[in-house]
Each structure stands twice: as structure tokens, then as C-alpha cells.
Design a protein around this motif. Sequence first.
Motif, PDB file in Angstrom:
ATOM      1  N   LEU A 452       0.839  -1.191   0.000  1.00  0.00           N
ATOM      2  CA  LEU A 452       0.000   0.000   0.000  1.00  0.00           C
ATOM      3  C   LEU A 452       0.880   1.248   0.000  1.00  0.00           C
ATOM      4  N   ASP A 453       0.448   2.254  -0.771  1.00  0.00           N
ATOM      5  CA  ASP A 453       1.109   3.558  -0.730  1.00  0.00           C
ATOM      6  C   ASP A 453       0.522   4.359   0.418  1.00  0.00           C
ATOM      7  N   VAL A 454       1.397   4.814   1.298  1.00  0.00           N
ATOM      8  CA  VAL A 454       0.951   5.599   2.454  1.00  0.00           C
ATOM      9  C   VAL A 454       1.717   6.920   2.488  1.00  0.00           C
ATOM     10  N   GLN A 455       1.208   7.845   3.267  1.00  0.00           N
ATOM     11  CA  GLN A 455       1.856   9.137   3.465  1.00  0.00           C
ATOM     12  C   GLN A 455       1.895   9.460   4.947  1.00  0.00           C
ATOM     13  N   PHE A 456       3.105   9.734   5.425  1.00  0.00           N
ATOM     14  CA  PHE A 456       3.248  10.231   6.789  1.00  0.00           C
ATOM     15  C   PHE A 456       3.041  11.744   6.772  1.00  0.00           C
ATOM     16  N   VAL A 457       2.293  12.216   7.750  1.00  0.00           N
ATOM     17  CA  VAL A 457       1.948  13.636   7.827  1.00  0.00           C
ATOM     18  C   VAL A 457       2.532  14.215   9.107  1.00  0.00           C
ATOM     19  N   LEU A 458       3.282  15.320   8.945  1.00  0.00           N
ATOM     20  CA  LEU A 458       3.858  16.030  10.083  1.00  0.00           C
ATOM     21  C   LEU A 458       3.197  17.394  10.153  1.00  0.00           C
ATOM     22  N   LYS A 459       2.463  17.647  11.251  1.00  0.00           N
ATOM     23  CA  LYS A 459       1.746  18.910  11.406  1.00  0.00           C
ATOM     24  C   LYS A 459       2.341  19.723  12.557  1.00  0.00           C
ATOM     25  N   ARG A 460       2.532  21.016  12.302  1.00  0.00           N
ATOM     26  CA  ARG A 460       3.052  21.906  13.347  1.00  0.00           C
ATOM     27  C   ARG A 460       1.900  22.398  14.216  1.00  0.00           C
ATOM     28  N   GLU A 461       2.076  22.301  15.506  1.00  0.00           N
ATOM     29  CA  GLU A 461       1.040  22.741  16.439  1.00  0.00           C
ATOM     30  C   GLU A 461       0.835  24.250  16.307  1.00  0.00           C
ATOM     31  N   ALA A 463      -0.517  25.753  13.700  1.00  0.00           N
ATOM     32  CA  ALA A 463      -0.548  26.201  12.310  1.00  0.00           C
ATOM     33  C   ALA A 463      -1.989  26.436  11.877  1.00  0.00           C
ATOM     34  N   ALA A 464      -2.205  27.498  11.123  1.00  0.00           N
ATOM     35  CA  ALA A 464      -3.538  27.817  10.625  1.00  0.00           C
ATOM     36  C   ALA A 464      -3.989  26.766   9.627  1.00  0.00           C
ATOM     37  N   PRO A 465      -5.292  26.538   9.483  1.00  0.00           N
ATOM     38  CA  PRO A 465      -5.774  25.493   8.570  1.00  0.00           C
ATOM     39  C   PRO A 465      -5.312  25.685   7.129  1.00  0.00           C
ATOM     40  N   GLY A 466      -5.220  26.909   6.661  1.00  0.00           N
ATOM     41  CA  GLY A 466      -4.819  27.138   5.280  1.00  0.00           C
ATOM     42  C   GLY A 466      -3.336  27.378   5.079  1.00  0.00           C
ATOM     43  N   ASP A 467      -2.550  27.165   6.118  1.00  0.00           N
ATOM     44  CA  ASP A 467      -1.114  27.413   6.033  1.00  0.00           C
ATOM     45  C   ASP A 467      -0.435  26.275   5.269  1.00  0.00           C
ATOM     46  N   SER A 468       0.092  26.601   4.078  1.00  0.00           N
ATOM     47  CA  SER A 468       0.717  25.556   3.258  1.00  0.00           C
ATOM     48  C   SER A 468       2.007  25.036   3.875  1.00  0.00           C
ATOM     49  N   LYS A 469       2.590  25.794   4.771  1.00  0.00           N
ATOM     50  CA  LYS A 469       3.827  25.368   5.411  1.00  0.00           C
ATOM     51  C   LYS A 469       3.597  24.866   6.834  1.00  0.00           C
ATOM     52  N   GLY A 470       2.334  24.642   7.156  1.00  0.00           N
ATOM     53  CA  GLY A 470       2.020  24.145   8.495  1.00  0.00           C
ATOM     54  C   GLY A 470       2.055  22.637   8.595  1.00  0.00           C
ATOM     55  N   SER A 471       2.095  21.947   7.456  1.00  0.00           N
ATOM     56  CA  SER A 471       2.139  20.487   7.471  1.00  0.00           C
ATOM     57  C   SER A 471       3.009  20.003   6.326  1.00  0.00           C
ATOM     58  N   LEU A 472       3.548  18.810   6.508  1.00  0.00           N
ATOM     59  CA  LEU A 472       4.465  18.233   5.536  1.00  0.00           C
ATOM     60  C   LEU A 472       4.117  16.764   5.346  1.00  0.00           C
ATOM     61  N   ARG A 473       4.076  16.327   4.095  1.00  0.00           N
ATOM     62  CA  ARG A 473       3.752  14.939   3.785  1.00  0.00           C
ATOM     63  C   ARG A 473       4.937  14.282   3.089  1.00  0.00           C
ATOM     64  N   GLN A 474       5.198  13.024   3.492  1.00  0.00           N
ATOM     65  CA  GLN A 474       6.265  12.249   2.864  1.00  0.00           C
ATOM     66  C   GLN A 474       5.721  10.856   2.536  1.00  0.00           C
ATOM     67  N   PRO A 475       5.908  10.371   1.308  1.00  0.00           N
ATOM     68  CA  PRO A 475       5.368   9.058   0.918  1.00  0.00           C
ATOM     69  C   PRO A 475       6.232   7.909   1.437  1.00  0.00           C
ATOM     70  N   SER A 476       5.579   6.762   1.596  1.00  0.00           N
ATOM     71  CA  SER A 476       6.290   5.547   1.978  1.00  0.00           C
ATOM     72  C   SER A 476       5.447   4.350   1.547  1.00  0.00           C
ATOM     73  N   LYS A 477       5.830   3.177   1.992  1.00  0.00           N
ATOM     74  CA  LYS A 477       5.125   1.938   1.632  1.00  0.00           C
ATOM     75  C   LYS A 477       4.756   1.159   2.898  1.00  0.00           C
ATOM     76  N   PHE A 478       3.611   0.470   2.814  1.00  0.00           N
ATOM     77  CA  PHE A 478       3.246  -0.505   3.859  1.00  0.00           C
ATOM     78  C   PHE A 478       3.153  -1.858   3.171  1.00  0.00           C
ATOM     79  N   ILE A 479       3.966  -2.810   3.625  1.00  0.00           N
ATOM     80  CA  ILE A 479       4.043  -4.121   2.972  1.00  0.00           C
ATOM     81  C   ILE A 479       3.373  -5.151   3.865  1.00  0.00           C
ATOM     82  N   SER A 480       2.436  -5.939   3.270  1.00  0.00           N
ATOM     83  CA  SER A 480       1.719  -6.947   4.046  1.00  0.00           C
ATOM     84  C   SER A 480       2.164  -8.361   3.700  1.00  0.00           C
ATOM     85  N   ARG A 481       2.619  -8.568   2.494  1.00  0.00           N
ATOM     86  CA  ARG A 481       3.125  -9.871   2.085  1.00  0.00           C
ATOM     87  C   ARG A 481       3.943  -9.690   0.811  1.00  0.00           C
ATOM     88  N   LEU A 482       4.768 -10.676   0.531  1.00  0.00           N
ATOM     89  CA  LEU A 482       5.661 -10.613  -0.635  1.00  0.00           C
ATOM     90  C   LEU A 482       4.987 -11.265  -1.834  1.00  0.00           C
TER      91      LEU A 482
END
Length: 482
Positions: A452-461, A463-482
Motif C-alpha cells: 500500500l502507498d501511504v503518506q506520513f503527515v507532520l503537522k506543526r502545532e 498552524a492555521a488550517p490554510g497554512d501551506s507550510k504548516g504540514s508536511l507529507r512524505q510518501p512511503s510503503k506498507f508491505i503486508s506480504r511478498l
Amino acid sequence: MSDQDKIDIKDVTGDVTGTFNPNTFKAGDDRFNPGKRIYVRSQTGYWQRVRKAMGWFFVVLFVALPWLRYDGRQAVLFDLDHQQFHIFGATIWPQDLTLLAWVFMIAAFALFFVTTFLGRVWCGYLCPQTVWTFMFIWFEEKLEGAANKRRKLDAAPWSGEKLARKGAKHLAWILLSLGTGLTFVAYFQDVFQLVPDFFTLQAGGWVIFWVLFFAACTYGNAGWMRAIMCIHMCPYARFQSAMFDKDTYIVGYDSKRGETRGARGRKADPKALGLGDCIDCDLCVQVCPTGIDIRDGLQYECINCGACVDACDQTMERMGYPKGLISYTTEHKLAHSETQVARPKLIGYGLVMLVMLGVFVYNAMSIMPMGLDILRDRNQLFRENSEGLIENTYTLKILNKTLQSQTYRLDVEGLPEFQWFGPREVTLKPGEIFTLPVSLAVDPFNLKRPTLDVQFVLKREGAAPGDSKGSLRQPSKFISRL
């Protein structure tokens, strides 16, 4: 570039049988010899005032910037120990150093653009080698006298007066060089700590080494090498010819007006004597910091400082002739044809520079005040825990790029009904990098795909809802079986 736009090569070697005026070449004057000392005559005038004003502005800026404070720290500080570049309110981290590559590319195309348009004005007006050389020459003139006096002093036997004058000059050079070395290192060390530590010998060995190293380079380059750097070592002088064309503004001599040159009285009619406007005073040669004769035509040693322009204009004024025998002009203008300023090469350099500048501004505005790197556990891609859930392990590296303490909350998107093992809220000090191991677990019944493609989200305490620099997303993977 067409053949008609190329600048003709003029032979200014010792072969006086060439196409140039034999009276131009000074027999036995080997200006290409690095051992030949050039005694530069002092010159005043409009272009020299412009050059000095620009030089002093940037020298004062260079010296003053490390002493400015911003938010309790040095305003401009390239802190290599902590891998942080502080420029007033902005802090640049190693992750953002792609900006440096854009700065270098923009500077390169700006140099191409300016050189194509105005020749080597960078060399004559802003190059540190030129600015510091003229400062060293100023001390030389004040302590040893004008060019002729300096020449006689060097030829005279050693005496008490010669030793005193030479000693005072070199002491002034050393102090100026030491100040330059300290100022340069102050961009990498806090200046309020650097200066007292250096003079009390409390600074580290590497700090003292670099201060003395840059001081020695300044002393050698501006005091001794001078034109040798411009003529023999600077690569810019070598590749500038690829950017020059007949529409490039250069310092040029109007040979049609000036020839045939020769001495005459101020009230004499040069036309009656069969002479041009050039009185062959050689002042243009005496004031040239690289020792060339501009009357030989365009030469790569010319740094476009305009000293010969001012010298010739003053001579023309005294003789009652029109100014501009030597001037900032183009090869086309000297040939009495039209100069084309807006030409394809110049426009191309300008457009590329503007595009790069736009990309740089966009990237600079897009710098996030936080950083998040995700490393998966490579030893075990997934495992089944004691509750029968599929579990993946990650190592999160969180970076606070701001100058204040920040609290961040972590989340993940793209996983159905997951469990989070580990802290989900962290507080970081200014500039702190925090390593956080976490695990995510999901019921295998809810996992329809092996990956599965997942995204970790880092939010600054806070931060305004519309602040584009208030949160950061980074993609990763979740593996359940080979």
C-alpha cells in the motif's frame, strides 16, 4: 555568430612588421613577463569616481555584514559546524542546498549577460582582486609617492628612508590583509567571539590557520601578483572572447580620429601638421593597472576599469579637443557602423537568467520550516505480531528548521484502521534533529493488496488550517506480504 560579427585579431607582439602601428609597441617592453613590475599612475575622473563608489559600497557591505545582529544572533552566518546557513530570518539546511546550485547558475548566466553587453566591467569595477589591488596601490602612493617616485625608490640603494617607507607600506598591507582574513572567516564564525579569541590566541588552530591563510592570499594577490592574476591566472580573461562580439561595449581607441599621433603645441593645428588628436602622451598606458596600451586595440588583459578613458578625456580637455578619443564603445561604432544592442545572444542569456531566477525564487519560497525523512526497516519488511496484525517498522527523522521550539503531531494517511505504536507528538528545540522509531499495524483482513502507498503527515502545532507550510507529507510503503 557570423564572420562579420567576429572581432579581428590584432597582433601586438614584438613583430613590428604586422598590421598595427609600429609606434604603438614599446620596444623591449615585455608586458607578458610576470616578473615585470607595473607602476600604476594615480588617476581621477568620472569613471574612477564611479569605480571607487561601487568598490567602497561593496567593501563596506562585506565588512559590516558579519557585525549585524538579527534575533539575538549574527545576521549572516554560515555555520558549518551545525550545518546551518543563517541569512537574517532565513535558515538554510543541507537539504535545501540545491538553492546554492541555482545561485551559481544564475551568477554564471548573469556574468555571460553582462559580459556580452558591457565587456569586462565586473573585472574593472567589482572584482575583489581589482578592488583590493587599488586599495593596496592607494597605500603605496601615500607612503612611497607617485609612480615615478616609486620607480626611483625601487631603483635606489637601500637607505634608512627607503627602509622606513617600504616597512610602513608592508605593515599597512599586512594589517589590511589581516582585516580581510578576519572578516572572511567571520562569515563562518561568530564575529563577537572570533575577534577577541583570535587576538588573545584563544581561537582554535583551524580558525587561526584560515584567518592567516586568507590574509596571506590577500597580501600576495593584491600586493605582489596584481595584474599577474588577471593576465595569467584568471580563467575569465580566457573564455570572455567567446562572449564578445562587435556590439559588446568595451574600452576602445578611435584610431581614425587619433592617428597619426605625435607631440604638438596646445595652440598648433593638428591637421596642418598632418596629425590626429592623439598627442602620444602615453598617460593611457601609465594609468592602466594591467600595463597595456589600449591604442593597440581590444586585448584580453583590458579589465574595462576606465582609467585610460579618464586620462585621455582630461588630456583632450587640456588640448581643447573633443573628449571620447578613448571611450566605452563598440567595435561597430569604432568602424562608424550601427551598434545592435538587442541581439539574439544577449536576449538568450537574459531569458535563461530570468527563468533560472524564477525557479530559484519559487524554490526559496517553497522551503518548508520542518523536515521529515522516513527510513523503513530493511532487515524485516513486515512481521505478524502477537495479536495477528501485520506490522511495519519505520524510523522517522524530524527536523525543526526554525529558530524557535516547535511541537509537531504525526499521522499517517492511506491505511485502513491502523494502530500506531510510538509517540505521535514531539517537541523539538530550534535546529534539533529528532529520531523517532514507530510501528504501524493493520488487520490482514483489511489489506487487499500486498503493498500500500501511504503518506506520513507532520503537522506543526498552532498552524492555521490554510497554512501551506504548516504540514508536511512524505510518501512511503506498507508491505503486508511478498
